[in-house]
Enzyme design. Sequence first.
Site, PDB file in Angstrom:
ATOM      1  CB  SER A 107      -5.545  51.967  32.307  1.00 27.55           C
ATOM      2  OG  SER A 107      -4.915  50.713  32.201  1.00 27.55           O
ATOM      3  CG  ASN A 139      -2.652  42.075  37.858  1.00 24.47           C
ATOM      4  OD1 ASN A 139      -2.739  42.648  38.949  1.00 24.47           O
ATOM      5  ND2 ASN A 139      -1.672  42.315  37.018  1.00 24.47           N
ATOM      6  CB  CYS A 167       2.135  45.948  32.178  1.00 24.55           C
ATOM      7  SG  CYS A 167       0.372  45.704  32.279  1.00 24.55           S
ATOM      8  CB  THR A 195     -18.373  60.087  20.009  1.00 25.46           C
ATOM      9  OG1 THR A 195     -18.356  61.472  19.668  1.00 25.46           O
ATOM     10  CG2 THR A 195     -19.541  59.402  19.319  1.00 25.46           C
ATOM     11  N   GLY A 255     -13.496  45.567  30.007  1.00 27.69           N
ATOM     12  CA  GLY A 255     -14.179  44.618  29.148  1.00 27.69           C
ATOM     13  C   GLY A 255     -13.321  43.441  28.704  1.00 27.69           C
TER      14      GLY A 255
HETATM   15  C1  LIG Z   1      -5.894  44.535  32.894  1.00 29.49           C
HETATM   16  C2  LIG Z   1      -5.973  45.236  34.200  1.00 29.49           C
HETATM   17  C3  LIG Z   1      -6.123  46.626  34.268  1.00 29.49           C
HETATM   18  C4  LIG Z   1      -6.113  47.499  33.041  1.00 29.49           C
HETATM   19  O1  LIG Z   1      -7.278  47.395  32.292  1.00 29.49           O
HETATM   20  P1  LIG Z   1      -7.242  47.907  30.761  1.00 29.49           P
HETATM   21  O2  LIG Z   1      -8.664  47.776  30.309  1.00 29.49           O
HETATM   22  O3  LIG Z   1      -6.302  47.020  30.042  1.00 29.49           O
HETATM   23  O4  LIG Z   1      -6.786  49.323  30.802  1.00 29.49           O
HETATM   24  C5  LIG Z   1      -6.227  47.219  35.505  1.00 29.49           C
HETATM   25  N1  LIG Z   1      -6.196  46.481  36.624  1.00 29.49           N
HETATM   26  C6  LIG Z   1      -6.055  45.145  36.610  1.00 29.49           C
HETATM   27  C7  LIG Z   1      -6.062  44.387  37.889  1.00 29.49           C
HETATM   28  C8  LIG Z   1      -5.931  44.475  35.398  1.00 29.49           C
HETATM   29  O5  LIG Z   1      -5.787  43.159  35.391  1.00 29.49           O
END
Ligand SMILES: *Cc1c(COP(=O)(O)O)cnc(C)c1O
Length: 394
Positions: free
Chosen positions: A74, A154, A327, A240, A203
């Site tokens: 994000s 996603n 979400c 940091t 990650g």
């Molecule tokens: C999970 C996801 C994000 C967000 O990543 P975070 O590390 O949870 O902030 C953004 N884009 C896609 C396509 C995702 O699947």
Amino acid sequence: MEKRFVYADNAATTRVSDRALAAAMPYFQECYGNASSIYSLGMNAARAVMKARQQVADAIGAKVGEIYFTSGGSEADNWAIKCAAEAGAKKGKKHIITTVFEHHAVLHTCEYLAKNGFEVTYIPVDEFGMVNPTDIENAIREDTCLVSCMFANNEIGTIQPIAEIGAICKSKKVLFHTDAVQAIGNVEIDVAKMNIDLLSLSGHKIHAPKGIGAMYMRNGINLVNLIHGGAQERTKRAGTENVPGIVALGEAITAACENIPEKQAKVSKMRDRLISELLKIEKTRLNGDAHKRLMGNVNISFRGIEGESLLLSLDLEGISASSGSACTSGSLDPSHVLLAIGLPHETAHGSLRLTINEDTTDEDIDYILEKVPVVVERLRAMSPLWERIKSDDV
Ligand SMILES: *Cc1c(COP(=O)(O)O)cnc(C)c1O
């Protein structure tokens, strides 16, 4: 079959791998130094960050100086889009192109910019969840400062023609950002060959912990900071360093990208078995292209049932799945992605996303295939709509 626990929501998050955890552990209690300190304890941490940066760069065909660690996908999306927009505005370019089915980290950022003087064009997707690069080409104007199109969706798992879009953006001299959070470890990514200027990754979708991610920014593109403060990340991103997270990400991305063809063969076979068996249930449909999709993504709509009830029933059977994007669960709005591919609200509501990975076993698939049809039948038997739907021709 005996009750088991089957985690089929890897697009929401993944289990941290033994390998990523083992790599990160020393940086909690032994090498806990601040990577900016000049004594050995700090230098050890700095060296670990350097190694991880190289690992991330190697995984996507970037140079080590093009990788910036962030708090996740994000933040990387926000940074790329807000700061590319700011750079564009300075040159009088206040038009952004994105697609209707992006992750909310992209869509809500664009909506924020639209409220602040930018114009945003949302490119539609077809019924299979694919973006047509020509639509993007036709939308580019003199004042376009950025194109942002996700690498893989996603929810429905569709993999987009990123190299083609990159070539178009290059020829039109427009910055190109892609959210590759779901694509990493699924598809070979080469930012140089694909003409990608900015890329986001996370990650926790690839077996590293939550709260760590990275942005790739091509050399020569000099976006300003999103996070201001200290001089970390070559002065570009203050705070940091999350050294254990960074080390885990480096290890996880190396693991994710080292055996893509083998993983693909194994996982897509399980995926296709799930799809073909679940489609045998009447009044169901597959969402998203059958072939251009992530190896572990299954997204199916069952008419006459509510996704939420389906999820709760499956949870009682030990199966963790999703009915759309994590979400949006908790809200009753149907998924914007399923609406974008043309599903009616009612059908979108009855959708199930199963996202498996290389840790999934054939026994897990057997178990899902034993439980889902029973649960669907039970929920349909209770549904006041089912009798009518059953006799529909569609
Ligand atoms: C999970 C996801 C994000 C967000 O990543 P975070 O590390 O949870 O902030 C953004 N884009 C896609 C396509 C995702 O699947």
